[in-house]
Scaffold this motif. Sequence first.
Motif, PDB file in Angstrom:
ATOM      1  N   GLY A  51       0.782  -1.228   0.000  1.00  0.00           N
ATOM      2  CA  GLY A  51       0.000   0.000   0.000  1.00  0.00           C
ATOM      3  C   GLY A  51       0.813   1.277   0.000  1.00  0.00           C
ATOM      4  N   LYS A  52       2.124   1.171   0.035  1.00  0.00           N
ATOM      5  CA  LYS A  52       2.972   2.368   0.036  1.00  0.00           C
ATOM      6  C   LYS A  52       3.243   2.807  -1.404  1.00  0.00           C
ATOM      7  N   ILE A  53       3.323   4.110  -1.600  1.00  0.00           N
ATOM      8  CA  ILE A  53       3.488   4.667  -2.940  1.00  0.00           C
ATOM      9  C   ILE A  53       4.971   4.799  -3.271  1.00  0.00           C
ATOM     10  N   ALA A  54       5.283   4.530  -4.531  1.00  0.00           N
ATOM     11  CA  ALA A  54       6.646   4.719  -5.037  1.00  0.00           C
ATOM     12  C   ALA A  54       6.557   5.474  -6.356  1.00  0.00           C
ATOM     13  N   THR A  55       7.524   6.335  -6.606  1.00  0.00           N
ATOM     14  CA  THR A  55       7.636   7.045  -7.874  1.00  0.00           C
ATOM     15  C   THR A  55       8.618   6.261  -8.735  1.00  0.00           C
ATOM     16  N   ILE A  56       8.198   5.932  -9.948  1.00  0.00           N
ATOM     17  CA  ILE A  56       9.028   5.131 -10.836  1.00  0.00           C
ATOM     18  C   ILE A  56       9.325   5.918 -12.103  1.00  0.00           C
TER      19      ILE A  56
END
Length: 115
Positions: A51-56
Amino acid sequence: MSKKKLGLEDLGGFVFSTNEDFEFDSVEVQQTLATKDQRLEAHLDKKNRAGKIATIIKGYQGTPEDLKDLAKQLKTLCGVGGSVKDQQIIIQGNFRDKIMEFLTKKGYKVKRVGA
């Protein structure tokens, strides 16, 4: 204890053969495109991340060393952790706008992908 599969890079770029008829074909070295020719995509992702957001950042064309250097600059800019995997830069957290602004100032063409 798991065994790690060794790649060509792990062998120092050398290939050994006992075949007397073996002919070495020159290997093309991947060159890093100029920043103005790079077309990057900035994604937000939370799949398989609890559920954690990552920028790719996807679409970088260049040497692995240059990709790691760019990833280090982005991690320093955002003050967070991240990694390089499968020719993608993964930055922990939602920093897409900040990263896009930074990359645009450096001369990259960045496209926002997703919501």
